[in-house]
Design an enzyme around this catalytic site. Structure first.
Site, PDB file in Angstrom:
ATOM      1  N   HIS A 150      33.839 -24.765  25.890  1.00 18.99           N
ATOM      2  CA  HIS A 150      34.508 -23.177  25.496  1.00 18.99           C
ATOM      3  C   HIS A 150      35.716 -23.026  26.297  1.00 18.99           C
ATOM      4  O   HIS A 150      35.964 -23.325  27.416  1.00 18.99           O
ATOM      5  CB  HIS A 150      33.155 -22.296  25.713  1.00 18.99           C
ATOM      6  CG  HIS A 150      32.829 -22.104  27.182  1.00 18.99           C
ATOM      7  ND1 HIS A 150      33.403 -21.519  28.114  1.00 18.99           N
ATOM      8  CD2 HIS A 150      31.866 -22.812  27.674  1.00 18.99           C
ATOM      9  CE1 HIS A 150      32.863 -21.560  29.198  1.00 18.99           C
ATOM     10  NE2 HIS A 150      31.826 -22.346  29.136  1.00 18.99           N
ATOM     11  N   ASP A 151      36.600 -22.241  25.222  1.00 17.06           N
ATOM     12  CA  ASP A 151      37.811 -21.554  26.155  1.00 17.06           C
ATOM     13  C   ASP A 151      38.733 -22.734  26.514  1.00 17.06           C
ATOM     14  O   ASP A 151      39.714 -22.360  27.217  1.00 17.06           O
ATOM     15  CB  ASP A 151      37.414 -20.732  26.935  1.00 17.06           C
ATOM     16  CG  ASP A 151      36.439 -19.644  26.751  1.00 17.06           C
ATOM     17  OD1 ASP A 151      37.022 -18.941  25.732  1.00 17.06           O
ATOM     18  OD2 ASP A 151      35.355 -19.467  27.007  1.00 17.06           O
TER      19      ASP A 151
ATOM     20  N   GLY B 220      34.678 -25.859  30.642  1.00 16.98           N
ATOM     21  CA  GLY B 220      35.150 -24.696  30.155  1.00 16.98           C
ATOM     22  C   GLY B 220      36.392 -24.290  30.760  1.00 16.98           C
ATOM     23  O   GLY B 220      36.684 -24.330  32.059  1.00 16.98           O
TER      24      GLY B 220
END
Length: 271
Positions: A123-124, A141
């Site tokens: 994520h991200d 992440g």
């Protein structure tokens, strides 16, 4: 929809948006908030979910999981996004997750990337153009990866790590600090092992520019004074050199981030 090919065993939600000449193979699943641009191909057994946008000409191979919720306990179901660029190749069993509210709400992968079998983008993350993730690479992440970075197989990258453009990460490395642009990192834990000279030559960088970069590298990673002070000296000495300025800006722009340095403290190998 007449130009779209959907195998009879595939499941495509009514809200999915499919571009011209999209091909969806056997046993694929496409969620209602997915956008597949023109000429995207899902080979077979691909699952694309969430608010995911796949750029034109990209191909996704069997058992890839694209856009499912992040592996982050802080995630609360927010409508975060996964954006994949054009002409990307995502191989078997790769996993790509969307962003979270804890960052920019988006995971973004650039154009012309190759994500090999069983690689993971968490994520991200922000991944640049023409990045290669070999088999079993794991990007945790919030990482930022520059353009034209190459990862060898089974590399692991710690969360919030930055890796500059044109860097090379050797196979089986564990990277827990930032890697300068044009650098080469190897080891567990990884250390800076010189410049990615082979990659720069293959991409036909100017020979004189490479020589200046090597001189600046030796200055920046010498044993005198602090890393920031040495970087500022290099910035002044090579103030008209774009490649050196890339390295200096990378080092000085995030004072709170650990920067990988050579283990021997004198500039490392550049072979």
């Amino acid at each position: 929809m007449s130009s779209v090919s959907i195998h009879q065993t595939a499941i495509v939600a009514p809200g999915a948006r499919l571009g011209h000449n999209v091909k969806i193979g056997p046993y694929c699943v496409v969620g209602e908030n997915v956008v597949l641009d023109a000429d995207v191909e899902l080979i077979s057994h691909v699952c694309v979910e969430g608010h995911t946008h796949v750029g034109a000409g990209s191909r996704i191979f069997p058992f890839a999981s694209v856009g499912h919720q992040p592996q982050d306990r802080k995630y609360q179901g927010e409508a975060s996004r996964l954006e994949i660029g054009e002409r990307c190749v995502i191989r078997e069993a790769a996993t790509l997750n969307p962003g979270t509210a804890g960052d920019g709400m988006v995971t973004r992968i650039g154009n012309d990337c190759l994500i090999m079998a069983s690689a993971h983008v968490a994520h991200d993350c922000i991944i640049g153009d023409n990045v290669i993730l070999a088999n079993y690479v794991g990007i945790a992440g919030h990482c930022h990866i520059g353009d034209n970075v190459t990862f060898g197989g089974t590399v692991v990258v710690h969360q919030r790590t930055r890796i500059g453009a044109y860097a090379f990460i050797g196979a089986q490395s564990m990277v827990d600090g930032d890697v300068i642009p044009y650098g080469m990192a190897v080891g567990n834990r990884a250390a800076l092992a010189g410049l990615n000279l082979v990659g720069l030559k293959r991409r036909q960088f100017d020979r004189d520019a490479i020589h200046r970069l090597r001189a600046a590298y030796r200055m920046i990673f010498s044993n005198e004074r602090t890393l920031r002070e040495r970087a500022e000296d290099a910035a002044e000495l090579f103030k008209n050199d774009a490649m050196v300025q890339d390295v200096v800006t990378f080092i000085t722009s995030a004072a709170d981030r650990p920067i990988l340095v050579p283990r021997n403290g004198n500039g490392g190998s550049e072979s």
